[in-house]
Design a protein around this motif. Structure first.
Motif, mmCIF file in Angstrom:
data_model
loop_
_atom_site.group_PDB
_atom_site.id
_atom_site.type_symbol
_atom_site.label_atom_id
_atom_site.label_comp_id
_atom_site.label_asym_id
_atom_site.label_seq_id
_atom_site.Cartn_x
_atom_site.Cartn_y
_atom_site.Cartn_z
ATOM 1 N N LEU A 43 19.802 42.387 37.450
ATOM 2 C CA LEU A 43 20.925 41.692 37.724
ATOM 3 C C LEU A 43 20.685 40.345 38.194
ATOM 4 O O LEU A 43 21.988 39.668 38.246
ATOM 5 N N HIS A 45 20.353 38.322 40.660
ATOM 6 C CA HIS A 45 21.559 38.153 41.615
ATOM 7 C C HIS A 45 20.942 36.984 42.587
ATOM 8 O O HIS A 45 21.895 36.637 43.560
ATOM 9 N N ASP A 82 23.039 37.410 45.978
ATOM 10 C CA ASP A 82 24.314 38.214 46.062
ATOM 11 C C ASP A 82 24.234 39.816 46.117
ATOM 12 O O ASP A 82 23.786 40.373 45.158
ATOM 13 N N ALA A 85 26.103 41.624 43.561
ATOM 14 C CA ALA A 85 25.818 41.629 42.273
ATOM 15 C C ALA A 85 25.991 42.936 41.393
ATOM 16 O O ALA A 85 26.575 42.919 40.202
ATOM 17 N N HIS A 167 26.751 37.540 50.676
ATOM 18 C CA HIS A 167 25.313 36.951 50.212
ATOM 19 C C HIS A 167 24.302 36.768 51.489
ATOM 20 O O HIS A 167 24.723 36.854 52.556
#
Lengths: 200, 200
Positions: A43, A45, A82, A85, A167
């Motif tokens: 991911l 992220h 995040d 994500a 986040h």
């Protein structure tokens, strides 16, 4: 530098040459390696906030109990992620895979994370940890020092960097040319204390 | 292997030579480097469960959706951490420091963690992430493959390894001799997508 030497010699360095400017080519090289850090389901992220603005650095230093490395290191990164994500376009991270693999992964990603906020947060923090050590060892290999940091007012730092909803901040990391060696190690646990055979 | 090469070439490998036995000297060498992974306040709160018992490996494989690397890799580590290390004899980790430094650190450790369960958990997960990448890059440098894993029933794994109260499982890690290369990368985010200048 050999990987095993980088691991053995890396120490947290808190005093930096504030006049040293890290060449942009080195910053790019560091990031190129940082982006190889693995993430679950690919991911990727993490979001790496690279703070260059001196006024923002000064405000972050106040939020981090006046620790000098915040303003004096060549590079200051706030390592964020995040947590959403998994539902924010995860297909982008699987766009080069065969279609059936991509469909399977997207289904697995949804089922794994949906409705599990603690897991979403764990995943963010875990990925930041993996990325941080990637950056620290890359820095060592490139002749730089680094300092991982969690000692700061995370809410204030979130305000200062305008952290978006969903986040989290995992930690901060400073990288630069150290001016003082680390203190000697304050106390190592033995291998027997941390290695458990089969079960507790 | 050079650190930057280890970072660039490491990939998650899921198929291992089940007949290969990792020499004990290599296992010790890997652990010696793993123990250099940094932890906040030097608490070294990780606990690495090294699963050798074949029956336990088989049960863990069931708990991990039958992923073959659980039984076939030479080394299976369940990376855990003691979320209460901040109050479980933290002085041990500062025993070699000057007395005034030790007293200051113990006071800071208490004030930082007391009454903050989410921070205690974050710290455990973050340290496991840092340690995991240390082990993965050391493994690469030593000629081994590895696979980081979060795809398992954590509650069932906790039962199987008799995880004590106050501890969490961060992830699993397999290390051994891979028999199949990784698939090509499924989709990389661009540097611009993950590097943020100054603030979001």
């Amino acid at each position: 530098m050999h990987t095993l030497d980088a691991i053995m010699t890396r120490r947290a360095i808190k005093h930096y040459d504030a006049t040293f400017h890290m060449p942009e080519a080195d910053v790019e090289r560091l990031f190129r390696h940082l982006l190889q850090a693995p993430t679950s389901y690919n991911l990727q992220h993490w979001r790496f906030v690279q703070v260059e603005d001196p006024r923002l650095r000064a405000e972050l230093r106040v939020a981090a109990w006046d620790q000098a490395q915040i303003t004096d290191a060549s590079l200051l990164l706030v390592l964020c992620a995040d947590t959403q994500a998994w539902q924010n376009d995860p297909g982008h991270c699987w766009r080069d895979a065969p279609a059936d693999t991509r469909d399977l992964m997207l289904s697995m990603i949804h089922d794994f994370y949906a409705g599990k906020p603690q897991l979403q947060r764990d995943e963010a923090i875990r990925s930041v940890g993996i990325a941080a050590q990637t950056a620290m060892l890359a820095a060592s290999a490139m002749g730089y020092d680094s300092c991982p940091m969690i000692g700061f007012d995370a809410e204030r730092v979130a305000e200062l960097i305008r952290l978006p909803p969903g986040h989290v901040i995992g930690m901060m990391l400073t990288i630069g040319k150290g001016t003082r060696a680390a203190h000697s190690r304050p106390g190592q646990r033995s291998l027997d204390a941390v290695r458990i055979l089969n079960r507790f």
